[in-house]
Design a protein around this motif. Structure first.
Motif, PDB file in Angstrom:
ATOM      1  N   TRP A  83      29.303  10.856  14.222  1.00 24.91           N
ATOM      2  CA  TRP A  83      29.148  11.669  15.422  1.00 24.91           C
ATOM      3  C   TRP A  83      30.418  12.451  15.731  1.00 24.91           C
ATOM      4  CZ3 TRP A  83      24.881  12.883  18.107  1.00 24.91           C
ATOM      5  CH2 TRP A  83      25.051  13.530  19.328  1.00 24.91           C
ATOM      6  N   ASN A  84      30.265  13.754  15.913  1.00 22.19           N
ATOM      7  CA  ASN A  84      31.373  14.619  16.285  1.00 22.19           C
ATOM      8  C   ASN A  84      31.296  14.883  17.780  1.00 22.19           C
ATOM      9  OD1 ASN A  84      33.313  16.588  16.618  1.00 22.19           O
ATOM     10  ND2 ASN A  84      32.160  18.190  15.564  1.00 22.19           N
ATOM     11  N   ALA A  85      32.274  14.417  18.519  1.00 21.64           N
ATOM     12  CA  ALA A  85      32.272  14.557  19.974  1.00 21.64           C
ATOM     13  C   ALA A  85      32.697  15.942  20.434  1.00 21.64           C
ATOM     14  CB  ALA A  85      33.193  13.509  20.595  1.00 21.64           C
ATOM     15  N   ARG A 117      22.472  10.844  13.163  1.00 22.14           N
ATOM     16  CA  ARG A 117      23.077  11.975  13.855  1.00 22.14           C
ATOM     17  C   ARG A 117      22.344  12.303  15.157  1.00 22.14           C
ATOM     18  NH1 ARG A 117      26.818  14.321  10.458  1.00 22.14           N
ATOM     19  NH2 ARG A 117      26.580  13.787   8.246  1.00 22.14           N
ATOM     20  N   CYS A 118      21.609  11.337  15.673  1.00 23.80           N
ATOM     21  CA  CYS A 118      20.876  11.524  16.925  1.00 23.80           C
ATOM     22  C   CYS A 118      21.417  10.553  17.964  1.00 23.80           C
ATOM     23  CB  CYS A 118      19.384  11.269  16.699  1.00 23.80           C
ATOM     24  SG  CYS A 118      18.337  11.609  18.134  1.00 23.80           S
ATOM     25  N   ARG A 119      21.594  11.032  19.186  1.00 24.14           N
ATOM     26  CA  ARG A 119      22.106  10.189  20.274  1.00 24.14           C
ATOM     27  C   ARG A 119      21.221  10.352  21.501  1.00 24.14           C
ATOM     28  NH1 ARG A 119      28.466   9.927  21.907  1.00 24.14           N
ATOM     29  NH2 ARG A 119      28.482   8.814  19.896  1.00 24.14           N
ATOM     30  N   TYR A 120      20.625   9.256  21.929  1.00 21.49           N
ATOM     31  CA  TYR A 120      19.788   9.204  23.129  1.00 21.49           C
ATOM     32  C   TYR A 120      20.675   8.911  24.339  1.00 21.49           C
ATOM     33  CZ  TYR A 120      16.157   7.299  26.292  1.00 21.49           C
ATOM     34  OH  TYR A 120      15.323   7.040  27.356  1.00 21.49           O
ATOM     35  N   ALA A 170      24.265  18.493  33.456  1.00 17.98           N
ATOM     36  CA  ALA A 170      25.339  18.900  32.554  1.00 17.98           C
ATOM     37  C   ALA A 170      26.420  17.825  32.475  1.00 17.98           C
ATOM     38  CB  ALA A 170      25.942  20.228  33.016  1.00 17.98           C
ATOM     39  N   GLU A 171      26.743  17.234  33.617  1.00 16.69           N
ATOM     40  CA  GLU A 171      27.757  16.167  33.647  1.00 16.69           C
ATOM     41  C   GLU A 171      27.317  14.975  32.799  1.00 16.69           C
ATOM     42  OE1 GLU A 171      28.279  15.152  37.708  1.00 16.69           O
ATOM     43  OE2 GLU A 171      29.515  16.904  38.184  1.00 16.69           O
ATOM     44  N   ILE A 172      26.068  14.572  32.970  1.00 19.79           N
ATOM     45  CA  ILE A 172      25.546  13.436  32.205  1.00 19.79           C
ATOM     46  C   ILE A 172      25.602  13.735  30.707  1.00 19.79           C
ATOM     47  CG2 ILE A 172      23.459  12.104  31.662  1.00 19.79           C
ATOM     48  CD1 ILE A 172      22.659  12.441  34.638  1.00 19.79           C
ATOM     49  N   ALA A 173      25.129  14.917  30.331  1.00 22.76           N
ATOM     50  CA  ALA A 173      25.102  15.278  28.915  1.00 22.76           C
ATOM     51  C   ALA A 173      26.505  15.315  28.321  1.00 22.76           C
ATOM     52  CB  ALA A 173      24.420  16.635  28.740  1.00 22.76           C
ATOM     53  N   TYR A 174      27.439  15.910  29.039  1.00 18.61           N
ATOM     54  CA  TYR A 174      28.816  16.000  28.521  1.00 18.61           C
ATOM     55  C   TYR A 174      29.415  14.608  28.333  1.00 18.61           C
ATOM     56  CZ  TYR A 174      33.718  17.293  28.088  1.00 18.61           C
ATOM     57  OH  TYR A 174      35.008  17.442  27.642  1.00 18.61           O
ATOM     58  N   ALA A 229      33.034   8.102  22.836  1.00 17.74           N
ATOM     59  CA  ALA A 229      33.564   7.705  21.540  1.00 17.74           C
ATOM     60  C   ALA A 229      32.561   6.919  20.717  1.00 17.74           C
ATOM     61  CB  ALA A 229      34.843   6.874  21.729  1.00 17.74           C
ATOM     62  N   GLY A 230      31.768   6.067  21.387  1.00 15.98           N
ATOM     63  CA  GLY A 230      30.790   5.252  20.671  1.00 15.98           C
ATOM     64  C   GLY A 230      29.397   5.695  21.004  1.00 15.98           C
ATOM     65  N   PRO A 231      28.396   4.997  20.457  1.00 10.05           N
ATOM     66  CA  PRO A 231      27.014   5.345  20.740  1.00 10.05           C
ATOM     67  C   PRO A 231      26.716   5.285  22.235  1.00 10.05           C
ATOM     68  CG  PRO A 231      27.146   3.788  18.923  1.00 10.05           C
ATOM     69  CD  PRO A 231      28.513   3.868  19.526  1.00 10.05           C
TER      70      PRO A 231
END
Length: 301
Positions: free
Chosen positions: A53-55, A252-255, A287-291, A297-299
């Motif tokens: 994952w690229n942050a 490569r997917c993050r819920y 937007a805040e939640i998504a960012y 750093a982790g899942p």
């Protein structure tokens, strides 16, 4: 004496054989329980898997429904993509794209393919369009319209919802195998009903047909109406389970861990025209939640 000497030779040979056998066990990695796997060193830490994952993705494409299009956030019954939580340019919202890329790159490095009214069945087509942009991150927020139907009977079946979401990820992977995917949970529609029903104007707008399965007869608290709303909420919970489970199968997917579903929108964060969709303030909260989730750093939990 000869008999004693013979016994000593036998014992020596047996000892030598035991040492040789022990050495063979150590070399082949056999364990005392008969296993044949490599022996682990006691107390040695297990290696940590390297995260893919690229942050800090350098481009963003958005897919989804009316929420991502900023519907009813600026004027009545109209899209307003400039305030979209995902790719908008509004200074008050500070979309995910603005936070990740900087305001100067949003126009050239972000794309909004969401369509108001879209359901999960339309997501594969949107994903195909997003893949053409070559984005490093694709945001997904969809599912509310699958539950928001004219009746409970018409809601999208969970199996069909799953099949379409799986097809969407396959569509993306076919053309953009390394694109990351951030998946937002479906909002708690029953909580939005509970918050919005305090507005007489909002309830008048609801009568135009917005999410009848949840918002129809908004003040009816009889058993049938309560059961109908509960059924819609249960379906949304099931949809979110699908999003979580399918996303977990893709590295490569993050819920979002249910963050949007759990968020308690206030009246000030809902559209002042329909008291259901997020207004500017609500879009900023998304937007805040998504960012926070994308840059963790982790899942995402």
């Amino acid at each position: 004496m000869p008999e004693r000497s013979t016994r000593l030779r036998v014992r020596g040979a047996a000892a030598a054989g035991a040492v040789a056998l022990a050495g063979a066990v150590a070399l082949t990695g056999c364990s005392s329980d008969g296993g044949t796997g490599p022996r682990s060193t006691a107390g040695a830490p297990s290696p940590s898997p390297t995260s893919v994952w690229n942050a800090s993705p350098a481009s963003v494409a958005a897919v989804g429904d009316s929420i991502t299009r900023g519907f009813d956030a600026c004027s009545v019954l109209t899209d307003c993509p400039e305030v979209s939580w995902a790719t908008g340019t509004d200074d008050g919202v500070r979309s995910l794209a603005v936070r990740l890329l900087g305001a100067s790159k949003v126009a050239s490095h972000s794309w909004n393919h969401a369509v108001s009214g879209a359901r999960m069945a339309q997501l594969p087509e949107q994903m195909a369009q997003a893949a053409k942009d070559g984005p490093e991150l694709v945001t997904v927020m969809i599912g509310a319209n699958d539950a928001c139907r004219d009746s409970v009977r018409l809601m999208t079946p969970v199996a069909g919802f799953r099949s379409s979401f799986e097809a969407s990820l396959r569509q993306l992977r076919a053309s953009a195998p390394e694109a990351q995917v951030y998946v937002s949970s479906v909002p708690d529609l029953k909580r939005l009903w509970s918050t919005g029903r305090g507005s007489p104007l909002g309830k008048q707008i609801w009568k135009l047909g917005i999410c009848r399965s949840m918002l129809g007869d908004a003040d009816d608290m009889g058993p049938e109406a309560v059961a109908r709303r509960d059924a819609v909420r249960e379906r949304v919970v099931a949809y979110n389970d699908v999003l979580r489970e399918v996303c977990a199968e893709d590295e490569r997917c993050r819920y979002d861990g249910g963050a949007v579903f759990d968020y308690r929108f206030t009246g000030a964060q809902l559209s002042r025209w329909d008291w259901f969709h997020p207004g500017r303030d609500g879009q900023a909260r998304l937007a805040e939640i998504a960012y926070r989730k994308v840059t963790a750093a982790g899942p995402a939990a």
